[in-house]
Motif scaffolding. Structure first.
Motif, short mmCIF file in Angstrom:
data_model
loop_
_atom_site.label_atom_id
_atom_site.label_comp_id
_atom_site.label_asym_id
_atom_site.label_seq_id
_atom_site.Cartn_x
_atom_site.Cartn_y
_atom_site.Cartn_z
N LYS A 358 14.29 -33.65 -8.23
CA LYS A 358 15.46 -34.50 -8.00
C LYS A 358 16.39 -33.99 -7.14
O LYS A 358 16.29 -32.68 -7.02
N HIS A 360 19.49 -32.14 -5.69
CA HIS A 360 20.59 -31.45 -6.38
C HIS A 360 21.67 -31.26 -5.31
O HIS A 360 21.56 -30.82 -4.32
N ASN A 362 25.14 -30.02 -4.47
CA ASN A 362 26.13 -28.96 -5.04
C ASN A 362 27.52 -29.49 -4.28
O ASN A 362 27.38 -29.71 -3.09
N PRO A 404 25.53 -22.01 -15.60
CA PRO A 404 25.39 -23.06 -14.69
C PRO A 404 25.84 -24.44 -14.75
O PRO A 404 25.53 -24.83 -16.09
N PHE A 405 26.49 -25.03 -14.00
CA PHE A 405 26.95 -26.16 -14.24
C PHE A 405 26.95 -27.13 -12.96
O PHE A 405 26.86 -26.61 -11.96
N PRO A 406 26.18 -28.33 -13.39
CA PRO A 406 25.68 -29.11 -11.99
C PRO A 406 26.92 -29.67 -11.20
O PRO A 406 27.85 -30.14 -11.85
N ARG A 413 25.25 -35.98 -17.29
CA ARG A 413 24.96 -35.72 -18.65
C ARG A 413 25.29 -37.13 -19.46
O ARG A 413 25.57 -37.05 -20.87
N TRP A 447 20.49 -19.60 -21.39
CA TRP A 447 21.01 -20.00 -19.99
C TRP A 447 22.10 -20.96 -19.67
O TRP A 447 22.84 -20.89 -18.82
N THR A 523 12.95 -31.47 -17.55
CA THR A 523 13.77 -30.70 -16.52
C THR A 523 15.19 -30.17 -17.60
O THR A 523 15.32 -30.82 -18.83
P1 XMP Z 1 17.05 -29.27 -13.66
O1 XMP Z 1 17.48 -30.26 -14.39
O2 XMP Z 1 16.34 -29.78 -12.21
O3 XMP Z 1 17.98 -28.27 -13.12
O4 XMP Z 1 15.87 -28.64 -14.44
C1 XMP Z 1 17.93 -26.87 -12.54
C2 XMP Z 1 19.35 -26.26 -12.73
O5 XMP Z 1 20.11 -26.92 -11.62
C3 XMP Z 1 21.28 -27.64 -12.39
N1 XMP Z 1 21.40 -28.82 -11.52
C4 XMP Z 1 22.23 -29.09 -10.62
N2 XMP Z 1 23.12 -28.44 -10.10
N3 XMP Z 1 23.68 -30.36 -8.67
C5 XMP Z 1 23.76 -28.97 -9.09
O6 XMP Z 1 24.66 -28.20 -8.68
C6 XMP Z 1 22.80 -31.25 -9.18
O7 XMP Z 1 22.68 -32.53 -8.92
C7 XMP Z 1 22.18 -30.47 -10.22
N4 XMP Z 1 20.94 -31.34 -11.09
C8 XMP Z 1 20.83 -30.02 -12.09
C9 XMP Z 1 20.79 -27.52 -13.77
O8 XMP Z 1 22.20 -27.67 -14.52
C10 XMP Z 1 20.14 -26.47 -13.73
O9 XMP Z 1 20.97 -25.36 -13.94
#
Ligand code: XMP
Length: 527
Positions: A358, A360, A362, A404-406, A413, A447, A523
């Protein structure tokens, strides 16, 4: 002064170990271990020419492992001139097979990619195994891959260690200072592995400890000043995350009042988080701090949007639009400071054809179209190093140890469309979960841990009435790097407490479930 000190743009002297990356799964880890030991280490692609490598004035060269076998038709090779440069070399696993074969030794084709703990005995403790903390009557353990093996070391090399069944575990040519290890000293499962790496960089390469958070800050501040000069202004986007905060405080130290900080509050942060970080920034930074309340704007753009990728795209674009409006209205800004870190640099330059699961986004990854020159002071740092630098700059744990926070925040969420009502409900549930994890003293063991608002409505009983309401899912994982993750075995008591509080304190919520899916196949995030 030793010859391998390299003077950088800011006039500081730095030693460097070069790691030639053959695609091994532990390459980044090797670089991190060398840096943790106090010497800067930089990854270069395996096929970098000797001329280019030479310009780095390396104090030592490490050849990494690889998923390949030296017998593969397309086996990755380094420039053979590397062996003739007079620089100490350490080959790890594939790196050892490669140098052994290239220098005239015999390498036997072995089984593929099986890893395991293997014991070995040491024939020659000097210099690699010297004073190693694990050294116990010459009997040690190493994490080895049972790939190819060195049958006969090249001329000039001795066997330094071997396994119980006489497989070569380490070789060395003391004259030319070229060494090889069959096992991985960088992994946690090789006790004393760090001592071996330290012996290589300090005994063999003769490095001194020049890589510390303090030395990094001094260099980074000098570099920023030399780039920006005495008059120009720099803008920086703040998100409340570790990277952007450390960039901000570095920048502030370098150019003070000529820094402009823009915090775009998209309303998708956790409960009270925007206010908390705004207070910290306002108090701690000398530069101009602009807090943009863009909650309504983001919510309007997200109305009725259910597709997660579409949410990410909208949030990313909107963020850029808001940031751009404010940055351009400042008039005379020349530079944009950004929190790109080393793994991003390596991944964008090295990774080929990795499957995109997917996208990402930032929030804060601003495009070139803004027209500002980029300053990326953290480009050389791993995440752990960013935290150490942040601590040295006096940043609080609430930022440095933040999970970590997306970038797109709680929008990914909330399953389905986002609304202000759903946001508040999720923020409350998430705050309860975080508080209870904190009370249980588990916040640094996990984590990530967070709540997800699902789009499922179920029946429940509240008071004497049937009640239909949404399901909150709790997610908590342990992980090293988010590439893989295991669901956290939280105690039933803790889960019960969280569930009782969420259903009790948030009347709408009908049920709480706990996600027991690891990554893969799941994920970490739900969207
Ligand atoms: P997944 O869900 O792919 O996430 O296992 C792996 C790590 O990435 C973070 N995450 C994001 N961080 N933008 C971000 O900056 C995004 O769109 C995004 N999607 C997932 C997730 O919180 C985890 O630490």
């Amino acid at each position: 002064m030793v010859e391998h000190f390299l003077e950088d743009d800011s006039g500081s002297l730095r030693e460097k170990v070069i790691l030639l990356d053959f695609g091994g799964q532990y390459s980044m880890l090797i670089a991190r271990r060398v840096r943790e030991a106090g010497v800067y280490c930089e990854l270069l692609p395996y096929n970098t020419t000797w001329d280019k490598i030479k310009n780095h004035k390396p104090a030592g060269i490490i050849l990494s492992g690889s998923p390949a076998s030296v017998y593969d038709e397309e086996a990755p090779k380094c420039d053979p001139a590397v062996y003739e440069g007079g620089i100490p070399i350490l080959g790890i696993c594939y790196g050892m097979h490669l140098l052994a074969g290239d220098l005239g030794g015999e390498v036997k084709k072995g089984r593929r990619s099986e890893f395991g703990r293997t014991s070995f005995t040491i024939d020659e403790p000097e210099p690699l195994f010297k004073d190693a903390s694990f050294y116990d009557e010459n009997f040690c353990f190493g994490w080895m891959s049972h790939q190819d093996e060195v049958l006969k070391p090249p001329p000039g090399f001795n066997v330094l260690a071997r396994t119980e069944n006489r497989t070569v575990a380490a070789i060395g040519d003391h004259q030319r200072k070229i060494y090889g290890l069959q096992f991985h000293p960088e992994v946690f499962h090789t006790p004393g592995g760090n001592s071996i790496l330290k012996n290589f960089i300090y005994q063999v390469c003769q490095c001194s400890q020049t890589w510390t958070p303090g030395s990094f800050i001094k260099d980074a501040v000098a570099k920023i000043r030399s780039v920006v000069g005495d008059h120009k202004k720099v803008v920086c986007a703040l998100s409340g995350g570790v990277d952007s905060s450390v960039v901000a405080f570095l920048l502030d130290k370098a150019v003070g009042k000529r820094a402009v900080f823009i915090f775009v509050d998209h309303g998708l942060l956790r409960l009270d988080e925007a206010e908390e970080v705004a207070i910290l920034y306002k108090k701690g930074l000398q530069g101009q701090f602009i807090h943009v309340d863009a909650k309504e704007r983001f919510l309007n753009r997200l109305e009725l949007v259910t597709d997660p990728e579409e949410k990410r795209r909208i949030i990313g674009n909107e963020f850029i639009a808001v940031f751009k409006e404010h940055a351009l209205s400042m008039g005379d800004i020349a530079y944009l400071a950004q929190g790109t870190i080393y793994p991003d640099v390596i991944e964008s330059g090295f990774a080929q054809g990795a499957a995109v699961i997917k996208s990402h986004h930032n929030v804060g990854g601003l495009p070139e179209e803004l027209g500002f020159e980029l300053i990326e002071p953290l480009r050389e740092l791993f995440k752990d190093e960013v935290r150490l630098v942040g601590a040295e700059l006096g940043l609080p744990d609430s930022i440095l140890k933040r999970q970590p926070f997306p970038g797109p925040g709680l929008a990914v969420r909330i399953i389905g469309a986002v609304s202000s009502v759903k946001l508040l409900l999720l923020q409350k549930a998430d705050a309860i979960f975080r508080q209870e994890v904190y009370n249980a003293g588990l916040e640094h063991e996990l984590w990530q841990y967070f709540a997800v608002l699902t789009d499922v409505n179920v029946v429940g009983v509240k008071g004497d009435d049937r009640h239909y309401g949404p399901v909150i899912a709790l997610r908590a994982v342990v992980s090293e790097d988010a590439m893989t993750a295991d669901w956290a075995r939280l105690s039933h008591d803790l889960l019960e407490k969280v569930s009782t509080r969420i259903t009790g304190e948030i009347p709408d919520v009908a049920r709480v479930v706990y996600d027991i899916t690891s990554k893969p196949p799941g994920t970490i995030e739900w969207e």
